[in-house]
Design a protein around this motif. Structure first.
Motif, PDB file in Angstrom:
ATOM      1  N   LEU A  92       0.652  -1.202  -0.105  1.00  0.00           N
ATOM      2  CA  LEU A  92       0.078  -0.030   0.059  1.00  0.00           C
ATOM      3  C   LEU A  92       0.874   1.185  -0.080  1.00  0.00           C
ATOM      4  O   LEU A  92       0.289   2.393  -0.435  1.00  0.00           O
ATOM      5  CB  LEU A  92      -1.160  -0.182   1.498  1.00  0.00           C
ATOM      6  CG  LEU A  92      -2.182  -1.297   1.430  1.00  0.00           C
ATOM      7  CD1 LEU A  92      -2.747  -0.904   2.685  1.00  0.00           C
ATOM      8  CD2 LEU A  92      -2.749  -1.588   0.238  1.00  0.00           C
ATOM      9  N   SER A  93       2.067   1.241   0.377  1.00  0.00           N
ATOM     10  CA  SER A  93       2.833   2.359   0.891  1.00  0.00           C
ATOM     11  C   SER A  93       3.163   3.309  -0.583  1.00  0.00           C
ATOM     12  O   SER A  93       3.260   4.410  -0.294  1.00  0.00           O
ATOM     13  CB  SER A  93       4.137   2.101   1.563  1.00  0.00           C
ATOM     14  OG  SER A  93       4.719   1.263   0.541  1.00  0.00           O
ATOM     15  N   SER A  94       3.053   2.707  -1.626  1.00  0.00           N
ATOM     16  CA  SER A  94       3.298   3.610  -2.905  1.00  0.00           C
ATOM     17  C   SER A  94       2.193   3.978  -3.633  1.00  0.00           C
ATOM     18  O   SER A  94       2.270   4.601  -4.580  1.00  0.00           O
ATOM     19  CB  SER A  94       4.361   2.557  -3.831  1.00  0.00           C
ATOM     20  OG  SER A  94       3.704   1.670  -4.296  1.00  0.00           O
ATOM     21  N   MET A  95       1.041   3.624  -2.950  1.00  0.00           N
ATOM     22  CA  MET A  95      -0.316   4.039  -3.727  1.00  0.00           C
ATOM     23  C   MET A  95      -0.531   5.462  -3.523  1.00  0.00           C
ATOM     24  O   MET A  95      -0.299   6.093  -2.651  1.00  0.00           O
ATOM     25  CB  MET A  95      -1.592   2.993  -3.165  1.00  0.00           C
ATOM     26  CG  MET A  95      -1.430   1.663  -3.464  1.00  0.00           C
ATOM     27  SD  MET A  95      -3.030   0.743  -3.352  1.00  0.00           S
ATOM     28  CE  MET A  95      -2.577  -0.647  -3.604  1.00  0.00           C
ATOM     29  N   THR A  96      -0.952   5.909  -4.738  1.00  0.00           N
ATOM     30  CA  THR A  96      -1.582   7.513  -4.547  1.00  0.00           C
ATOM     31  C   THR A  96      -2.943   7.311  -3.709  1.00  0.00           C
ATOM     32  O   THR A  96      -3.874   6.571  -3.614  1.00  0.00           O
ATOM     33  CB  THR A  96      -2.200   7.971  -6.010  1.00  0.00           C
ATOM     34  OG1 THR A  96      -1.219   7.513  -7.034  1.00  0.00           O
ATOM     35  CG2 THR A  96      -2.341   8.979  -5.897  1.00  0.00           C
ATOM     36  N   LEU A  97      -2.671   8.574  -2.735  1.00  0.00           N
ATOM     37  CA  LEU A  97      -3.853   8.437  -1.654  1.00  0.00           C
ATOM     38  C   LEU A  97      -4.590   9.531  -1.827  1.00  0.00           C
ATOM     39  O   LEU A  97      -4.442  10.604  -2.262  1.00  0.00           O
ATOM     40  CB  LEU A  97      -2.814   8.413  -0.274  1.00  0.00           C
ATOM     41  CG  LEU A  97      -2.408   7.401   0.391  1.00  0.00           C
ATOM     42  CD1 LEU A  97      -1.637   7.864   1.886  1.00  0.00           C
ATOM     43  CD2 LEU A  97      -3.104   6.368   0.769  1.00  0.00           C
ATOM     44  N   GLY A  98      -5.932   9.187  -1.481  1.00  0.00           N
ATOM     45  CA  GLY A  98      -7.042  10.145  -1.296  1.00  0.00           C
ATOM     46  C   GLY A  98      -8.000   9.872   0.002  1.00  0.00           C
ATOM     47  O   GLY A  98      -7.753   8.598   0.425  1.00  0.00           O
TER      48      GLY A  98
END
Length: 313
Positions: free
Chosen positions: A161-167
């Motif tokens: 999850l750490s490299s995912m684009t976050l919203g």
């Protein structure tokens, strides 16, 4: 004799309303989780992780195969990650006329999943199945900010999850908590691409609107006094517009203009105060139920999905 009885009854009614408002805002009340993402045909992972102060939080991770985008969903006051069982008592009577049908956020998660987003939804402390904390007190969202920070820390701790684009999609209390968390520790949110934060609500405005509808406007300060005795903070410590200047990521907000438990100026002031240069606000009109805003996304997802799509490329 009649006048004496009327006065006594009015005093009893006022006392009950005042105490209910103060304790209702000062202490958390749990509602049950009646549905899971599986009810919408969604696979999910039960997750558990600590808040930034160690309180155990419970949640769902709903994967969308092949997606590198993740939306963190946060619930409202008294709700949990599932939503709110306002189709059954005692929750049916909790928020007044029109706010008495079931809120099922799994419908929202289905929309997000099918649009290509991974979803993480969790219970705040003292809500759903997350841990007890702070004597069950909810002091203008001060403690819950630690849950938001803990959630973002958890995401960064997972290699998948750490490299995912976050919203972030946070409603009502979740939105206010996010504003306060950004204000208290903005660096934690440096990699959050955008925010959708409907139904922002300051507690004193809620109290004013509720007492006014009950014909008890003169008791606002008394509710405030009792709330402060419970939580050590006045209602004004929860004014959303005080934190809004710290919110600099692209932010969308909306609400029901004729919502009976708030006043339009509260949301409008928060919007004007936002530090974001990219921001958007709209009203849901021809409605008086706050529940119409909770159900807006599952009924009309296009506008909000476009916001996420634009800012989470």
């Amino acid at each position: 004799m009649a006048d004496s009885v009327t006065t006594r009854l009015l005093d009893t009614t006022a006392e009950s309303t005042i105490e209910s408002l103060a304790s209702g805002l000062g202490y958390a009340s749990r509602s049950p989780i009646l549905r899971t993402p599986m009810n919408q045909g969604l696979g999910y992972e039960d997750v558990s992780y600590p808040s930034s102060d160690g309180v155990p939080l419970e949640g769902w991770f709903i994967p969308s195969e092949g997606s590198t985008k993740l939306i963190v969903c946060m619930h409202a006051f008294g709700f949990n990650r599932y939503g709110f069982p306002s189709h059954i008592e005692p929750w049916k009577s909790a928020f007044g006329p029109g706010n008495d049908t079931e809120i099922d956020f799994n419908l929202d998660y289905k929309v997000l999943h099918d649009a290509g987003y991974n979803v993480l939804a969790f219970d705040f402390r003292n809500c759903g199945l997350s841990g007890d904390a702070n004597g069950n007190r909810m002091s203008n969202n001060r403690f819950e900010t630690r849950d938001v920070i803990g959630t973002l820390n958890y995401i960064r701790s997972r290699s998948d999850l750490s490299s995912m684009t976050l919203g972030i999609f946070a409603r009502c209390m979740g939105a206010s908590v996010t504003f306060r968390a950004i204000h208290s520790d903005p660096r934690v949110f440096d990699d959050v691409a955008c925010l959708v934060a409907p139904l922002l609500l300051s507690p004193r405005v809620f109290v004013e609107a509720t007492l006014e509808s009950a014909g008890l406007s003169e008791y606002v300060d008394e509710v405030d006094r009792r709330f402060q005795l419970l939580t050590s903070k006045p209602l004004a410590d929860g004014n959303v517009s005080d934190w809004a200047p710290s919110v600099t990521m692209p932010t969308m907000t909306y609400g029901v203009y004729d919502d009976a438990i708030t006043r339009p100026y509260d949301l409008e002031e928060a919007y004007v105060s936002l530090g974001a240069t990219e921001k958007e606000m709209f009203w849901i009109e021809d409605a008086t139920a706050r529940w119409d805003a909770y159900k807006y996304f599952q009924r009309h997802p296009k506008r909000i999905l476009e916001w996420f799509d634009t800012h989470m490329k």
